[in-house]
Scaffold this motif. Structure first.
Motif, PDB file in Angstrom:
ATOM      1  N   GLU A  77       0.848  -1.201  -0.090  1.00 44.17           N
ATOM      2  CA  GLU A  77       0.017  -0.013  -0.169  1.00 44.17           C
ATOM      3  C   GLU A  77       0.785   1.325  -0.123  1.00 44.17           C
ATOM      4  OE1 GLU A  77       0.732  -1.031   4.382  1.00 44.17           O
ATOM      5  OE2 GLU A  77       0.130  -2.204   2.746  1.00 44.17           O
ATOM      6  N   HIS A  78       2.277   1.324   0.196  1.00 49.25           N
ATOM      7  CA  HIS A  78       3.151   2.275   0.341  1.00 49.25           C
ATOM      8  C   HIS A  78       3.547   2.455  -1.062  1.00 49.25           C
ATOM      9  CE1 HIS A  78       3.066   3.525   4.687  1.00 49.25           C
ATOM     10  NE2 HIS A  78       2.864   2.104   4.707  1.00 49.25           N
ATOM     11  N   LEU A  79       3.608   1.371  -1.858  1.00 49.95           N
ATOM     12  CA  LEU A  79       4.442   1.759  -3.198  1.00 49.95           C
ATOM     13  C   LEU A  79       3.076   2.375  -4.249  1.00 49.95           C
ATOM     14  CD1 LEU A  79       6.465  -1.707  -3.057  1.00 49.95           C
ATOM     15  CD2 LEU A  79       7.080   0.440  -2.109  1.00 49.95           C
ATOM     16  N   VAL A  80       3.024   3.492  -4.032  1.00 49.13           N
ATOM     17  CA  VAL A  80       1.892   3.838  -4.681  1.00 49.13           C
ATOM     18  C   VAL A  80       2.325   4.650  -6.197  1.00 49.13           C
ATOM     19  CG1 VAL A  80       0.577   4.559  -2.601  1.00 49.13           C
ATOM     20  CG2 VAL A  80       2.140   6.427  -3.583  1.00 49.13           C
ATOM     21  N   CYS A  81       3.845   4.416  -6.399  1.00 45.61           N
ATOM     22  CA  CYS A  81       4.000   4.962  -7.905  1.00 45.61           C
ATOM     23  C   CYS A  81       5.362   4.283  -8.354  1.00 45.61           C
ATOM     24  CB  CYS A  81       4.305   6.511  -7.909  1.00 45.61           C
ATOM     25  SG  CYS A  81       5.609   7.204  -6.928  1.00 45.61           S
ATOM     26  N   GLU A  82       5.655   4.436  -9.401  1.00 42.48           N
ATOM     27  CA  GLU A  82       6.988   3.776  -9.952  1.00 42.48           C
ATOM     28  C   GLU A  82       8.127   4.128  -9.416  1.00 42.48           C
ATOM     29  OE1 GLU A  82       7.065   1.166 -12.095  1.00 42.48           O
ATOM     30  OE2 GLU A  82       4.646   1.129 -11.898  1.00 42.48           O
ATOM     31  N   GLU A  83       8.190   5.484  -9.076  1.00 35.08           N
ATOM     32  CA  GLU A  83       9.348   5.881  -8.366  1.00 35.08           C
ATOM     33  C   GLU A  83       9.539   5.058  -6.910  1.00 35.08           C
ATOM     34  OE1 GLU A  83      10.960  10.236  -6.557  1.00 35.08           O
ATOM     35  OE2 GLU A  83       9.190  10.165  -7.510  1.00 35.08           O
TER      36      GLU A  83
END
Length: 406
Positions: A49-55
């Motif tokens: 849930e914390h990995l909300v974008c490719e960056e």
């Protein structure tokens, strides 16, 4: 690598990257842009849930995770190699873990866990020729950093945020961590003052103020606040004071029937907050958006007319800097380092924490006066440009890291 400055810095946190700690991710990127090689390390993996974008996914893929690496054989070999390379340092780190235990069997066992993690981290740093270790958040991960530094001989430093560590500084042995660190980054004058309370005056020279900061161009905004759209961004936890904001919102509906509060973030209080919204019949006036990426937060700030942060305890919230960088007026609690960021009556309004009437009045004053809201936004942008520019603050931090790693 013969030149010491070409050797990397290791950055350690308890969980990295996290949607709630994007300022650390930005700081790492800013240091790398200045030519400083940074290896990111984390005690634990973050949830998806914390990995909300490719960056953030990219950062996660490149991060060394201590617990993931601490499988039985590797754990044993890490500690054996650390002992054989320098038995005195190894035993000194073990004694440090024991003597800094806050007491009790449970705490003692945790100290041994931290010592075990420190052995894995020490081996990783030695293999990667790390010249300096820097930690964010001065609690358990900083204990690991302190022990790994003692075991490996690699100097360490840390960034002190607060406020929760100031509630139990003896438990986390803030005094010992400051005494052993090459330097300590304090995010505000308030933060430094608390560090001075819990450390010996002989170490006060180590305490340096380096603000967290934002990339100003990401939050460039020329739109003036004209409506009644409120925004909150943060972890949904009791410390953030959201029940007070919902009470204030309920009191404002009659005067501002189009008022709407967008809540970006998630956390343990979400269910209770949703129930409060339903009980107060505010469903049409509140939306829960969950975690969002940095770019999505920036877009939400453009649409907002006022940013509100009713926290009971804070450091210097980066999300307030983001709102001000986007030329949004802010209403926030008058606590800790917030008055160092928000000038009451100029860039926003400050209210006593936990006071729904004062919060209601402050929100009404801003959204009921668009010209004043616009002026506050302009003033806030100027304040961030002067004192909370990430590029400027990263240069200050890089200087400290370069000097410490020599």
């Amino acid at each position: 690598m013969n030149n010491i400055k070409t050797k990397p810095i290791a950055y350690l946190t308890g969980e990295y990257p996290r949607a709630t700690d994007t300022f650390i991710q930005r700081e790492v990127a800013a240091l790398r842009a200045l030519g400083l090689p940074v290896l990111t390390c984390s005690v634990r993996r973050t949830g998806p849930e914390h990995l909300v974008c490719e960056e953030q996914k990219s950062e996660a893929a490149a991060t060394f995770y201590v617990l993931s690496a601490a499988r039985p054989l590797r754990l044993l070999l890490s500690h054996l190699s650390s002992f054989l390379i320098h038995p005195t340092r190894y035993l000194s780190a073990l004694w440090l873990a024991i003597k800094t235990s806050p007491g009790g069997i449970r705490s003692f066992l945790f100290q041994l866990f931290y010592f075990a993690e420190a052995g894995v981290l020490s081996t990783y740093m030695r293999k990667n020729e790390v010249r300096h270790l820097h930690n964010h958040i001065a609690k358990s991960s900083c204990t690991v950093a302190m022990l790994a530094s003692e075991m490996s001989g690699i100097p360490y430093s840390f960034t002190l945020h607060g406020p929760d560590i100031f509630f139990e500084p003896e438990h986390w042995r803030l005094d010992e961590k400051i005494a052993r660190a090459r330097f300590v980054v304090c995010i505000s004058h308030f933060c430094r003052s608390q560090a001075m309370v819990f450390s010996h005056p002989r170490y006060w020279h180590k305490l340096h103020i380096v603000h967290c900061g934002v990339y100003l161009d990401r939050y460039a905004n020329t739109e003036n606040p004209m409506g009644h759209n409120l925004l909150f961004v943060g972890r949904l936890a009791p410390v953030k004071g959201l029940p007070i904001l919902l009470r204030a919102l309920g009191a404002l509906v009659d005067s501002f029937p189009n008022i709407h509060l967008s809540i970006i973030g998630d956390g343990p209080s979400r269910v209770a907050l949703e129930r409060q919204v339903q009980s107060a019949k505010l469903e049409k006036h509140v939306s829960f958006a969950g975690y969002k990426s940095q770019n999505e937060v920036a877009k939400a700030l453009v649409k907002a007319d006022l940013f509100v942060l009713p926290s009971f305890a804070e450091g210097v919230p980066v999300v307030l800097m983001e709102a001000m960088a986007a030329s949004r007026p802010v209403v926030a609690s008058r606590i800790a380092g917030i008055p160092e960021l928000v000038t009451h009556g100029s860039s926003g309004l400050l209210v006593p924490p936990g006071d729904p009437d004062a919060l209601t009045c402050a929100i009404a004053k801003v959204i009921g006066n668009p010209s004043r809201a616009t002026a506050m936004g302009i003033s806030g942008r100027a304040q961030v440009e002067t004192a909370f520019n990430l590029k400027t603050e990263a240069k200050r931090l890089k200087t400290l890291l370069d000097e410490a790693g020599q």
